[in-house]
Design an enzyme around this catalytic site. Sequence first.
Site, PDB file in Angstrom:
ATOM      1  N   HIS A 121       0.873  -1.177   0.000  1.00 31.54           N
ATOM      2  CA  HIS A 121       0.000   0.000   0.000  1.00 31.54           C
ATOM      3  C   HIS A 121       0.913   1.230   0.000  1.00 31.54           C
ATOM      4  O   HIS A 121       2.002   1.189   0.575  1.00 31.54           O
ATOM      5  CB  HIS A 121      -0.830  -0.057   1.282  1.00 31.54           C
ATOM      6  CG  HIS A 121      -1.909   0.964   1.426  1.00 31.54           C
ATOM      7  ND1 HIS A 121      -1.660   2.282   1.718  1.00 31.54           N
ATOM      8  CD2 HIS A 121      -3.267   0.858   1.346  1.00 31.54           C
ATOM      9  CE1 HIS A 121      -2.808   2.933   1.813  1.00 31.54           C
ATOM     10  NE2 HIS A 121      -3.795   2.104   1.590  1.00 31.54           N
ATOM     11  N   ASP A 198       2.867  -4.694   8.043  1.00 22.94           N
ATOM     12  CA  ASP A 198       1.645  -3.914   7.870  1.00 22.94           C
ATOM     13  C   ASP A 198       0.486  -4.909   7.920  1.00 22.94           C
ATOM     14  O   ASP A 198       0.233  -5.624   6.953  1.00 22.94           O
ATOM     15  CB  ASP A 198       1.710  -3.169   6.532  1.00 22.94           C
ATOM     16  CG  ASP A 198       0.383  -2.507   6.168  1.00 22.94           C
ATOM     17  OD1 ASP A 198      -0.608  -2.695   6.897  1.00 22.94           O
ATOM     18  OD2 ASP A 198       0.351  -1.810   5.142  1.00 22.94           O
ATOM     19  N   GLN A 201      -4.670  -5.399   6.580  1.00 22.92           N
ATOM     20  CA  GLN A 201      -5.636  -6.307   5.934  1.00 22.92           C
ATOM     21  C   GLN A 201      -5.683  -7.674   6.591  1.00 22.92           C
ATOM     22  O   GLN A 201      -6.485  -8.525   6.197  1.00 22.92           O
ATOM     23  CB  GLN A 201      -5.294  -6.488   4.449  1.00 22.92           C
ATOM     24  CG  GLN A 201      -5.517  -5.250   3.615  1.00 22.92           C
ATOM     25  CD  GLN A 201      -6.963  -4.805   3.567  1.00 22.92           C
ATOM     26  OE1 GLN A 201      -7.884  -5.613   3.668  1.00 22.92           O
ATOM     27  NE2 GLN A 201      -7.173  -3.518   3.418  1.00 22.92           N
ATOM     28  N   LYS A 224     -10.851  -0.891  10.126  1.00 21.69           N
ATOM     29  CA  LYS A 224     -11.063  -2.063   9.264  1.00 21.69           C
ATOM     30  C   LYS A 224     -11.484  -3.291  10.068  1.00 21.69           C
ATOM     31  O   LYS A 224     -11.711  -4.355   9.507  1.00 21.69           O
ATOM     32  CB  LYS A 224      -9.789  -2.351   8.450  1.00 21.69           C
ATOM     33  CG  LYS A 224      -9.531  -1.255   7.405  1.00 21.69           C
ATOM     34  CD  LYS A 224      -8.270  -1.448   6.598  1.00 21.69           C
ATOM     35  CE  LYS A 224      -8.136  -0.305   5.594  1.00 21.69           C
ATOM     36  NZ  LYS A 224      -6.843  -0.313   4.899  1.00 21.69           N
ATOM     37  N   CYS A 362      -4.655   2.443  -3.755  1.00 17.97           N
ATOM     38  CA  CYS A 362      -3.438   2.924  -3.074  1.00 17.97           C
ATOM     39  C   CYS A 362      -2.284   1.957  -3.296  1.00 17.97           C
ATOM     40  O   CYS A 362      -1.437   1.766  -2.415  1.00 17.97           O
ATOM     41  CB  CYS A 362      -3.650   3.131  -1.581  1.00 17.97           C
ATOM     42  SG  CYS A 362      -4.874   4.360  -1.192  1.00 17.97           S
TER      43      CYS A 362
END
Length: 404
Positions: A121, A198, A201, A224, A362
């Site tokens: 991202h 990261d 997700q 999220k 992104c």
Amino acid sequence: MIDSQKIRADFPILNQTVNGKPLVYFDNAATSQKPQVVIDAEANYYKEINANIHRGVHTLSQLATDAYEASRYKIQQHINAKFSHEVLFTSGTTHGINLVANGFGSFLKPGDEVMVSALEHHSNIVPWQMLCEKTGAKLVVIPMNENGELILSEFERLLSEKTKMVTVNHISNALGTINPIQWMIEKAHEVGAAVLIDGAQAVPHLKPDVQDLDCDFYVFSGHKICGPTGTGILYGKEAWLNKLPPYQGGGEMIATVSFEKTTYAELPHKFEAGTPNIAGGIVLGTAIDYLNEIGFDNIAAYEHELLEYGTKKLLEIEGLKIYGTASQKTSVISFNLDGIHPYDVGTIIDKLGIAVRTGHHCAQPIMDFYQIPGTLRASFAFYNTKEEIDALVEAVKKAQMMLS
Ligand SMILES: *Cc1c(COP(=O)(O)O)cnc(C)c1O
């Protein structure tokens, strides 16, 4: 087992029509919807205990502080961090990455390398690029293949004693690829590099165990995972957080201040300058409780079923191509119709009540890799249903007919 009708009743926003059609919300990778318990918890905080934290001796301030710290403890348990002071509240993934990238400059010299992946991202690319510009370090990119998987032999080849930081997502937001991060962390540690994951997700679909992964940093956003916007977590190993310089100066992050010298507060406060999103931090704990009650095993199994069903149904449409066909992926389907711009399809299916994301997500480098302007991305959550996927398929067919 997931009882989708029962679960959907928890989400008031889902029960509405958009453009005269029942809303089908398939933009969960951009942000998730919020259950009533989360909405109520936010309102109750302001109705009952709103006060500034860590400062007052008065009762409300203590109640607010206790609730905020209880949430930190809950999140520590959830990700299995060793200490609660390794869990820092942030405003989101972007903030967490910038906090680390900013401080990491102290450990870099010209010629050192920071490694990112082709699947990142923008928020896990740009802060590192800025850092490299400032320090003279070099940005190195782990390449991907046509399936949307990282080329692991290249990753191994690129690693060297020059590598100081490897920063990679747990799961790709644009394609859904699950990266083999445990193995990658081990390899990066063999050359002495630090690793930031990261997890933006990943946390909607699984419960990460940061001690088992042995990552140095793990970041994610609250919004999220059914929590409020403007919330997030940066996990860092105690030793790293002690070494990193503070990101912002101000109240809360100090031990003593005089015009000659300021000394910094202990963890976690060293990195939490100013009045934080108190309500958000508390309510993020409520959101995590809600997800744990449903159970991550149940969520993962159900979403996998949706992924398989959606993949099969969409591929029945002639001229539809799916981008991201990794063997390990979550419930994200990125696709295009042959010869039709994704934006046009997105606009038409919105008229039919269907919310998907269109564009580069992104992650422009991934679109460049496939030489496309963007994709349509349908991302499923545990509150979605197969009937909604049928509605998506019908809408896409209609759009195809209208546009070709
Ligand atoms: C959403 C996302 C981000 C950015 O999160 P923010 O909440 O916008 O800070 C970063 N990385 C990945 C993989 C994401 O999905």
